[in-house]
Write a protein that holds these residues in place. Sequence first.
Motif, PDB file in Angstrom:
ATOM      1  N   ASN A 247       9.323 -15.999  -9.699  1.00 19.92           N
ATOM      2  CA  ASN A 247      10.028 -15.363 -10.854  1.00 19.92           C
ATOM      3  C   ASN A 247      11.177 -16.238 -11.174  1.00 19.92           C
ATOM      4  O   ASN A 247      12.051 -17.011 -10.640  1.00 19.92           O
ATOM      5  CB  ASN A 247      10.914 -14.149 -10.219  1.00 19.92           C
TER       6      ASN A 247
ATOM      7  N   GLU B   7       0.392 -11.988 -16.770  1.00 18.22           N
ATOM      8  CA  GLU B   7       0.853 -11.057 -15.699  1.00 18.22           C
ATOM      9  C   GLU B   7      -0.098  -9.845 -15.742  1.00 18.22           C
ATOM     10  O   GLU B   7      -0.048  -8.827 -15.657  1.00 18.22           O
ATOM     11  CB  GLU B   7       1.965 -10.550 -15.567  1.00 18.22           C
TER      12      GLU B   7
ATOM     13  N   GLN C 154       1.867 -13.790 -11.139  1.00 16.44           N
ATOM     14  CA  GLN C 154       2.703 -13.934  -9.880  1.00 16.44           C
ATOM     15  C   GLN C 154       1.573 -13.997  -8.549  1.00 16.44           C
ATOM     16  O   GLN C 154       1.867 -14.107  -7.810  1.00 16.44           O
ATOM     17  CB  GLN C 154       3.465 -12.650  -9.930  1.00 16.44           C
TER      18      GLN C 154
END
Length: 236
Positions: free
Chosen positions: A37, A161, A194
């Motif tokens: 992140n 994402e 991620q």
Amino acid sequence: MTLIVSELCVDHGAIRAVDHVSLRIEQGQLAAVIGANGAGKTTLLRALSGLTPARSGSATWKGHDLLHSKPEKLVRFGVSHVSEGKSVIPELSVEENLNLGALWRRNAKESEQTRNKIFETFPRLEERAGQLADTLSGGERQMLAIGRALMAKPELLLLDEPSLGLAPLVIAQIFQSIRDLTTQMGLTVVLVEQNALGALEIADVGIVLNLGRIAATDRAQSLIENPQVRAAYLGY
């Protein structure tokens, strides 16, 4: 047709979110962009799709300048961006959402063929064609977001994402569909994730971002086998 990014810098106020990033993604490749992140992954995608202004550098696709074009103009150049969690209109039906993606296309028959291909890839969307997007599960909404982007007949697809908040089985289905679409439709895909391992497993090449800079880039399988990448980003 190659995506070429050179010395790209993007600032968020006093923070440099993307710091002199240079990369080259060839036509038909699926490139996974991974990192922690705050690494600058989403900012990179937003700069490439004209949503976030760049501080300096260049980015071109098919010879078109991506950094100084409006997003709606880039769609006509074959660039579609699926933002994380924001790419469907809940008040519209599945079919209406898909039709929105094809608004600028003038060939109704081609649009119908694209919609049929999307329904073939995501049968759940065909089953729910008349339902409001707001009634779909998280996985179905993600399928719809990708499908709507594909209705514009892109050649470069930017995905942010797509696995966020989804169950493992749904993630596996979404990832496999992305891989299949890349191959079948001849797409060039930049996939920000991620879920680093899942993304690398379906990708041709991988790009590791760390604090806005490229920390590593290689064939996806080579990154999976790299002990440093595995320890830092893959969790094993």
